[in-house]
Design a protein around this motif. Sequence first.
Motif, short mmCIF file in Angstrom:
data_model
loop_
_atom_site.label_atom_id
_atom_site.label_comp_id
_atom_site.label_asym_id
_atom_site.label_seq_id
_atom_site.Cartn_x
_atom_site.Cartn_y
_atom_site.Cartn_z
N HIS A 5 0.84 -1.20 0.00
CA HIS A 5 0.00 0.00 0.00
C HIS A 5 0.88 1.27 0.00
N TYR A 6 1.93 1.25 0.85
CA TYR A 6 2.83 2.40 0.95
C TYR A 6 3.50 2.64 -0.40
N ASP A 7 3.88 1.57 -1.05
CA ASP A 7 4.55 1.68 -2.35
C ASP A 7 3.61 2.27 -3.39
N LEU A 17 5.67 15.12 -3.40
CA LEU A 17 6.36 15.35 -2.12
C LEU A 17 7.84 14.94 -2.21
N TYR A 18 8.10 13.79 -2.82
CA TYR A 18 9.49 13.34 -2.95
C TYR A 18 10.27 14.24 -3.92
N ASP A 19 9.58 14.67 -4.98
CA ASP A 19 10.24 15.57 -5.93
C ASP A 19 10.61 16.88 -5.23
N VAL A 39 18.75 6.48 4.02
CA VAL A 39 18.52 5.67 5.23
C VAL A 39 17.02 5.53 5.50
N GLY A 40 16.61 4.28 5.72
CA GLY A 40 15.18 4.01 5.90
C GLY A 40 14.45 4.33 4.61
N SER A 41 15.04 3.85 3.52
CA SER A 41 14.59 4.24 2.17
C SER A 41 13.23 3.70 1.82
N ASN A 42 12.86 2.60 2.50
CA ASN A 42 11.67 1.87 2.06
C ASN A 42 11.84 1.58 0.56
N GLY A 43 10.86 1.92 -0.27
CA GLY A 43 10.96 1.61 -1.70
C GLY A 43 11.79 2.59 -2.49
N PHE A 61 19.02 1.92 1.79
CA PHE A 61 19.36 1.20 3.01
C PHE A 61 18.13 1.11 3.91
N ASP A 62 17.77 -0.12 4.30
CA ASP A 62 16.58 -0.27 5.15
C ASP A 62 16.74 -1.54 5.98
N ILE A 63 16.04 -1.55 7.12
CA ILE A 63 16.09 -2.70 8.03
C ILE A 63 15.12 -3.80 7.57
N GLY A 89 20.12 -3.52 6.60
CA GLY A 89 20.81 -3.33 7.87
C GLY A 89 20.12 -2.31 8.74
N ASP A 90 20.74 -2.08 9.89
CA ASP A 90 20.18 -1.21 10.93
C ASP A 90 21.01 0.08 10.99
N VAL A 91 20.32 1.21 11.03
CA VAL A 91 21.01 2.51 11.08
C VAL A 91 21.90 2.63 12.32
N HIS A 92 21.61 1.84 13.35
CA HIS A 92 22.44 1.91 14.56
C HIS A 92 23.80 1.23 14.40
N SER A 106 17.53 11.03 4.35
CA SER A 106 16.57 10.16 5.02
C SER A 106 15.30 10.96 5.24
N ARG A 107 14.17 10.34 4.99
CA ARG A 107 12.89 11.01 5.30
C ARG A 107 11.96 10.04 6.02
N GLY A 108 11.39 10.52 7.12
CA GLY A 108 10.34 9.76 7.80
C GLY A 108 10.80 8.51 8.52
N SER A 109 12.10 8.38 8.73
CA SER A 109 12.60 7.16 9.38
C SER A 109 13.03 7.42 10.83
N ILE A 110 13.46 8.64 11.13
CA ILE A 110 13.97 8.96 12.48
C ILE A 110 13.02 8.51 13.61
N LYS A 166 2.93 10.41 13.52
CA LYS A 166 4.06 9.71 14.15
C LYS A 166 5.34 9.97 13.35
N MET A 167 5.22 9.91 12.04
CA MET A 167 6.41 10.05 11.19
C MET A 167 6.89 11.48 11.04
N HIS A 168 5.96 12.40 10.98
CA HIS A 168 6.36 13.76 10.61
C HIS A 168 5.93 14.84 11.59
C1 LIG Z 1 7.82 5.55 7.04
S1 LIG Z 1 9.09 4.75 6.21
C2 LIG Z 1 9.82 6.09 5.28
C3 LIG Z 1 10.21 5.62 3.94
C4 LIG Z 1 10.74 6.65 2.95
N1 LIG Z 1 12.00 7.19 3.37
C5 LIG Z 1 9.76 7.74 2.66
O1 LIG Z 1 10.09 8.92 2.81
O2 LIG Z 1 8.64 7.44 2.22
C6 LIG Z 1 10.32 4.40 7.45
C7 LIG Z 1 11.34 3.37 7.00
O3 LIG Z 1 12.40 3.31 7.97
C8 LIG Z 1 12.83 1.96 8.07
N2 LIG Z 1 13.52 1.76 9.35
C9 LIG Z 1 12.98 1.75 10.58
N3 LIG Z 1 13.91 1.52 11.52
C10 LIG Z 1 15.10 1.41 10.86
C11 LIG Z 1 16.44 1.16 11.29
N4 LIG Z 1 16.73 0.98 12.57
N5 LIG Z 1 17.41 1.10 10.36
C12 LIG Z 1 17.11 1.26 9.03
N6 LIG Z 1 15.85 1.49 8.58
C13 LIG Z 1 14.85 1.57 9.47
C14 LIG Z 1 11.52 1.17 7.95
O4 LIG Z 1 11.72 -0.19 7.62
C15 LIG Z 1 10.77 1.96 6.87
O5 LIG Z 1 11.00 1.45 5.59
#
Ligand SMILES: C[S@@+](CC[C@H](N)C(=O)[O-])C[C@H]1O[C@@H](n2cnc3c(N)ncnc32)[C@H](O)[C@@H]1O
Length: 203
Positions: A5-7, A17-19, A39-43, A61-63, A89-92, A106-110, A166-168
């Motif tokens: 759905h997100y994709d 928004l991405y543009d 980071v946390g690129s999702n698709g 890069f995504d977990i 992998g994990d951003v940590h 990175s957007r929306g991952s923090i 939650k994300m933004h």
């Molecule tokens: C809401 S999505 C944002 C996706 C995209 N950047 C966007 O702007 O639409 C958050 C993404 O962060 C990833 N994520 C969450 N924790 C993470 C971690 N510790 N390391 C890497 N990626 C992570 C999730 O798997 C998810 O794909």
Amino acid sequence: MDFEHYDEQSRTVKQPLYDYYAQKAKAHTDITDGYCLDVGSNGGYFGLALAKITNLHMTFFDIADEALQKAQKNIVEDGLQQRATTLLGDVHAIPLEDETMDIVISRGSIPFWEDPALALKEIYRVLKKGGKTFVGGGKGTPEIKEQIEENMRARGQEIDREAMNKMHGDGMKRDYDALLKSVGIYDYVIHRGQDGIWIQMYR
Ligand SMILES: C[S@@+](CC[C@H](N)C(=O)[O-])C[C@H]1O[C@@H](n2cnc3c(N)ncnc32)[C@H](O)[C@@H]1O
């Protein structure tokens, strides 16, 4: 997370928004060549938009493996196989050597990171000298946000306000100055505006 759905939404109604953020990342960093980590690129939506207006080589890069499967599909759909790859992998604990990236976005991952200070330190570690970040969250300008919501309503789609907040919204409300300083990062600018909170670190 419903990756399918997100994709679908990200590749259609949310594309403006991405543009917008890709243009902003390019303008703020002025880095158009070299290597970029999303980071946390999702698709890969943010990074793909940036790749299209630069010569950057992207690492998505995504977990979540499912997220990277979508990224791989989108790389092929956008014809960017020569300039894009995925990394699980994990951003940590980013599985990259020190000083390998010219830009990290990175957007929306923090809001999903358990230890944002450690994660930001990791991002800083993989930046090359002279590298910059554009890391944060936001829903675009009020006009873009309104346009997306209108298009979603026209398609009969629900707007998940709780997830968006939650994300933004609340998820981004942290004392980033204190976080950055706690891990020894002093060279940065934090942009706070109607289009979100964005951290630009300089190395
Ligand atoms: C809401 S999505 C944002 C996706 C995209 N950047 C966007 O702007 O639409 C958050 C993404 O962060 C990833 N994520 C969450 N924790 C993470 C971690 N510790 N390391 C890497 N990626 C992570 C999730 O798997 C998810 O794909």
